[in-house]
Design a protein around this motif. Structure first.
Motif, PDB file in Angstrom:
ATOM      1  N   TRP A  94      42.496  40.390  39.203  1.00 20.15           N
ATOM      2  CA  TRP A  94      42.524  40.627  37.755  1.00 20.15           C
ATOM      3  C   TRP A  94      42.987  42.359  37.868  1.00 20.15           C
ATOM      4  CZ3 TRP A  94      43.934  37.878  33.919  1.00 20.15           C
ATOM      5  CH2 TRP A  94      43.222  36.768  34.088  1.00 20.15           C
ATOM      6  N   ASP A  95      42.516  43.050  38.900  1.00 14.22           N
ATOM      7  CA  ASP A  95      43.001  44.416  38.829  1.00 14.22           C
ATOM      8  C   ASP A  95      44.394  44.648  39.140  1.00 14.22           C
ATOM      9  OD1 ASP A  95      40.640  45.622  38.612  1.00 14.22           O
ATOM     10  OD2 ASP A  95      40.202  45.932  40.559  1.00 14.22           O
ATOM     11  N   GLY A  96      44.964  43.486  39.890  1.00 14.15           N
ATOM     12  CA  GLY A  96      46.356  43.696  40.227  1.00 14.15           C
ATOM     13  C   GLY A  96      47.212  43.114  39.010  1.00 14.15           C
ATOM     14  N   GLN A  97      46.659  42.228  38.296  1.00 13.54           N
ATOM     15  CA  GLN A  97      47.262  41.624  37.003  1.00 13.54           C
ATOM     16  C   GLN A  97      47.286  42.795  35.932  1.00 13.54           C
ATOM     17  OE1 GLN A  97      49.039  38.707  36.654  1.00 13.54           O
ATOM     18  NE2 GLN A  97      48.365  38.487  38.859  1.00 13.54           N
ATOM     19  N   LEU A  98      46.352  43.543  35.994  1.00 11.42           N
ATOM     20  CA  LEU A  98      46.186  44.681  34.778  1.00 11.42           C
ATOM     21  C   LEU A  98      47.193  45.740  35.096  1.00 11.42           C
ATOM     22  CD1 LEU A  98      42.364  44.563  34.039  1.00 11.42           C
ATOM     23  CD2 LEU A  98      44.416  43.547  32.606  1.00 11.42           C
ATOM     24  N   GLU A  99      47.217  46.000  36.552  1.00 13.89           N
ATOM     25  CA  GLU A  99      48.004  47.101  36.973  1.00 13.89           C
ATOM     26  C   GLU A  99      49.674  46.807  36.660  1.00 13.89           C
ATOM     27  OE1 GLU A  99      47.370  48.082  41.006  1.00 13.89           O
ATOM     28  OE2 GLU A  99      45.201  48.525  40.514  1.00 13.89           O
ATOM     29  N   SER A 100      49.949  45.315  36.862  1.00 13.73           N
ATOM     30  CA  SER A 100      51.299  44.833  36.546  1.00 13.73           C
ATOM     31  C   SER A 100      51.521  44.954  35.111  1.00 13.73           C
ATOM     32  CB  SER A 100      51.500  43.528  37.032  1.00 13.73           C
ATOM     33  OG  SER A 100      51.282  43.372  38.447  1.00 13.73           O
TER      34      SER A 100
END
Length: 132
Positions: A94-100
């Motif tokens: 989710w961190d990766g998704q939110l950063e994207s």
């Protein structure tokens, strides 16, 4: 990726879902306690505490050791560590998704209107108007 037993995680999360059981685990995090001392701050009967301890034992979070008439409770951190690792995998996702998403939202809009787009002919120059 580490595989987790669905049943083990279910028991761990079910045991952690109750605030009394979480409070008991917090008290045991400071060291082993006899059942009577573990039960002191709670406004419930010893049989109710024993029921809560059975749930924690089935989840592998607590082990009881009998020493004469005293049952000493010990915290077992393994199931919580496995649950935390399982959660961590999803946190990283989710961190990766939110950063994207944040990067996408921070990009300036690239809207260019080509010449002649208003008339539908991209090769036609816009007409000049002379207004007095």
């Amino acid at each position: 990726m580490v595989k987790y037993s669905s049943e083990t995680l279910t028991k761990t999360f079910a045991a952690l879902a109750d605030p009394t059981r979480r409070a008991m685990l917090e008290r045991l995090s400071h060291g082993p306690l006899p059942v009577s001392a573990l039960a002191e701050p709670f406004q419930v009967s010893l049989p109710a505490i024993s029921k809560q301890l059975r749930v924690l034992e089935r989840a592998g979070l607590v082990v009881q050791e009998k020493d004469g008439r005293i049952r000493l409770c010990h915290l077992q951190t393994g199931p919580m560590e496995r649950a935390a690792h399982w959660i961590e995998q999803y946190r990283r996702f989710w961190d990766g998704q939110l950063e994207s998403l944040a990067s996408y939202l921070e990009e300036p809009a690239q809207e260019e209107i080509p010449p002649g787009a208003a008339t539908g002919d991209p090769h036609q120059e816009p007409e000049e108007t002379n207004t007095p």
